[in-house]
Design an enzyme around this catalytic site. Structure first.
Site, mmCIF file in Angstrom:
data_model
loop_
_atom_site.group_PDB
_atom_site.id
_atom_site.type_symbol
_atom_site.label_atom_id
_atom_site.label_comp_id
_atom_site.label_asym_id
_atom_site.label_seq_id
_atom_site.Cartn_x
_atom_site.Cartn_y
_atom_site.Cartn_z
ATOM 1 N N LYS A 1 0.811 -1.191 0.026
ATOM 2 C CA LYS A 1 -0.044 0.026 0.168
ATOM 3 C C LYS A 1 0.767 1.274 -0.055
ATOM 4 O O LYS A 1 1.862 1.323 0.830
ATOM 5 C CB LYS A 1 -1.035 -0.150 1.341
ATOM 6 N N ASP B 1 -3.195 4.355 -2.122
ATOM 7 C CA ASP B 1 -4.269 4.526 -1.158
ATOM 8 C C ASP B 1 -4.530 6.124 -1.220
ATOM 9 O O ASP B 1 -3.941 6.683 -0.302
ATOM 10 C CB ASP B 1 -4.059 3.976 0.097
ATOM 11 N N LYS C 1 -7.640 8.067 -1.371
ATOM 12 C CA LYS C 1 -8.814 8.225 -0.808
ATOM 13 C C LYS C 1 -9.428 9.688 -1.510
ATOM 14 O O LYS C 1 -9.547 10.805 -0.944
ATOM 15 C CB LYS C 1 -8.705 8.734 0.570
ATOM 16 N N ASP D 1 -14.089 13.805 -4.702
ATOM 17 C CA ASP D 1 -14.033 15.345 -5.610
ATOM 18 C C ASP D 1 -15.452 15.044 -6.383
ATOM 19 O O ASP D 1 -16.070 14.070 -6.249
ATOM 20 C CB ASP D 1 -12.847 15.326 -6.528
ATOM 21 N N THR E 1 -11.961 5.942 10.379
ATOM 22 C CA THR E 1 -11.989 4.987 11.960
ATOM 23 C C THR E 1 -11.895 6.139 12.941
ATOM 24 O O THR E 1 -11.875 5.984 13.959
ATOM 25 C CB THR E 1 -11.413 3.871 11.993
ATOM 26 N N ARG F 1 2.839 -0.457 10.552
ATOM 27 C CA ARG F 1 4.150 -0.428 11.431
ATOM 28 C C ARG F 1 4.410 -1.549 12.204
ATOM 29 O O ARG F 1 5.695 -2.014 12.521
ATOM 30 C CB ARG F 1 3.726 0.791 12.607
#
Ligand code: C5P
Length: 225
Positions: A34, A61, A63, A66, A114, A194
């Site tokens: 990603k 990614d 997002k 528009d 989230t 991570r």
């Protein structure tokens, strides 16, 4: 799908060298890489092309949110770059979602971030809207997987971040689950950043996740794409 195909590793780094080093270390153990805004803004489309030329599957990614015309063209450019997956915000509305649907890449709808607190019902209704508009997948937190799977059926692809292997730090992720629990709940792909990229040995960390997934999948068959 094999366990390693289900593992999406978020390469959230700014340095191109560091990203490519991680991609080398994780070659063959991460099904998808990603690339998010942190990596894309300083390194641009050439990073996506370079990883693609190495045979890697890329989830770009970005997002997108528009007007329909702009969103549709942006998604088409992402497809032309060779990415396999991308994201648009479901909150962009019906016309934007319809113009973002694309045959050559998996366009995922981000329902509600989230970081915002939203009731599961609004997440589910945005997932249904995305599906009705022709999108084939959504990004969903661990808490939402079961409700979305129930409402949208087995075909919708569910990609779940906020996943933490047993014993690793949650960091800033608030509602986490383990990789095996996310897949058992009905996710098709898990996104891990991570816990793998900050590990002293990223490849070993990824392999441990895959082994755990394999062990749990033998016990409980997961839904397939
Ligand atoms: O490092 P960590 O495993 O928390 O990385 C999770 C990745 O998934 C990040 O790239 C983050 O942007 C992304 N993500 C998320 N929550 C969402 C959507 C995407 O953590 N709802």
């Amino acid at each position: 799908m094999q366990s390693r195909d289900r593992l999406i590793v978020a390469l959230d780094r700014s340095s191109r060298d560091e990203i490519l080093r991680l991609a080398d270390a994780l070659h063959g153990v991460a099904g998808v890489f990603k690339i998010g805004l942190q990596a894309f803004i300083p390194n641009g489309p050439s990073l996506v092309r370079e990883l693609g030329q190495r045979g890697e599957k890329i989830f770009l990614d970005l997002k997108i949110h528009d007007i329909p015309n702009t969103a549709g063209h942006a998604v088409a450019e992402i497809a032309a770059l060779g990415a396999a997956m991308t994201t648009v915000h479901a909150a962009g509305g019906e016309a934007m979602l319809r113009s973002s649907a694309h045959d050559d890449l998996l366009v995922l709808a981000v329902t509600v971030l989230t970081s915002l607190d939203a009731p599961v019902e609004s997440v589910v209704s945005l997932a249904r809207l995305a599906q009705q508009c022709g999108l084939r997948g959504v990004v969903a937190s661990p808490l939402e997987i079961v409700a979305i799977r129930k409402a949208c059926g087995g075909k919708l692809v569910i990609v779940t971040p906020g996943v933490r292997p047993e014993g690793s730090a949650a960091g800033d992720q608030r509602r986490t689950t383990t990789p095996a629990a996310a897949i058992a709940a009905g996710a098709d792909y898990i996104v891990v950043g991570r816990p793998i990229t900050d590990a002293p040995a990223p490849r070993d960390a990824a392999l441990r996740i895959i082994e755990r997934l394999d062990a749990s999948l033998h016990k409980e068959p997961a839904s397939s794409v």
